[in-house]
Design a protein around this motif. Structure first.
Motif, mmCIF file in Angstrom:
data_model
loop_
_atom_site.group_PDB
_atom_site.id
_atom_site.type_symbol
_atom_site.label_atom_id
_atom_site.label_comp_id
_atom_site.label_asym_id
_atom_site.label_seq_id
_atom_site.Cartn_x
_atom_site.Cartn_y
_atom_site.Cartn_z
ATOM 1 N N UNK A 27 0.834 -1.209 0.000
ATOM 2 C CA UNK A 27 0.000 0.000 0.000
ATOM 3 C C UNK A 27 0.868 1.259 0.000
ATOM 4 N N UNK A 28 1.958 1.239 0.753
ATOM 5 C CA UNK A 28 2.880 2.365 0.767
ATOM 6 C C UNK A 28 3.562 2.561 -0.575
ATOM 7 N N UNK A 29 3.958 1.457 -1.213
ATOM 8 C CA UNK A 29 4.592 1.529 -2.536
ATOM 9 C C UNK A 29 3.610 2.134 -3.538
ATOM 10 N N UNK A 30 2.374 1.694 -3.487
ATOM 11 C CA UNK A 30 1.360 2.223 -4.397
ATOM 12 C C UNK A 30 1.129 3.716 -4.138
ATOM 13 N N UNK A 31 1.100 4.099 -2.880
ATOM 14 C CA UNK A 31 0.915 5.507 -2.525
ATOM 15 C C UNK A 31 2.085 6.361 -3.031
#
Length: 190
Positions: A101-105
């Motif tokens: 989720x952090x990578x996508x953000x």
């Protein structure tokens, strides 16, 4: 070294503003924060579809997949390459993102700030659970007079066939200079 840790929901906006405004100092080179897991170093049977461009044949498969995921525009492509406990660190901005989720953000925020964002892998190598990807990071900062194209090196640490940690190294000042922006430039409203 002090690392800036961001929480979901605010990371994209802060990262975009930090890149343009220069509110975060450049980080120094450091080893990966995440230790390799029990499956580290196991080679996968991943395949890259399509013929590699000149120089890409030296890039390990996971490195080519990582570079290609930055180019697709679908932020889930990059996130799917990471373990659930992954750590993605942008050393130039001292920003850390955790998990898929952090990578996508991070990618979403980057795409909001940089039009035509691309990464072309030009070289690299693998040793055990570590992969180094060299290439050219390019795009056009929204509102900047010119596009930029600068060298970038990423160090990936793997657990099995997935990325457990990545560290991006590039020169933020070079991006602003090539974009036609002064080093102290800040976006309006920041």
């Amino acid at each position: 070294m002090r690392m800036r840790h961001l929480i979901p929901g605010s990371a994209a906006a802060v990262a975009a503003a930090a890149l343009i405004a220069g509110t975060v100092g450049a980080g120094s080179a450091a080893s990966s924060e995440a230790a390799p897991g029990p499956g580290a170093g196991q080679a996968g049977t991943q395949q890259f579809v399509g013929a590699p461009k000149h120089g890409e044949e030296r890039v390990p498969v996971i490195g080519r997949r990582w570079a290609a995921a930055w180019t697709t525009g679908d932020t889930r492509d990059l996130a799917r390459l990471y373990t659930k406990d992954a750590v993605y660190t942008d050393r130039a901005l001292n920003l850390v993102f955790r998990g898929p989720d952090g990578v996508e953000e991070w990618e979403t925020g980057s795409r909001q700030l940089i039009e035509n964002l691309r990464f072309e892998a030009t070289g690299g190598f693998r040793g055990g659970d570590g992969v180094v990807v060299e290439g050219v990071f390019s795009g056009h900062i929204v509102g900047a007079p010119r596009p930029f194209a600068v060298p970038l090196v990423t160090v990936l640490r793997l657990r099995g066939n997935l990325i457990q940690s990545s560290n991006d190294y590039y020169n933020r000042g070079e991006i602003l200079s090539e974009s036609g922006l002064p080093a102290d430039w800040t976006p309006s409203g920041s």
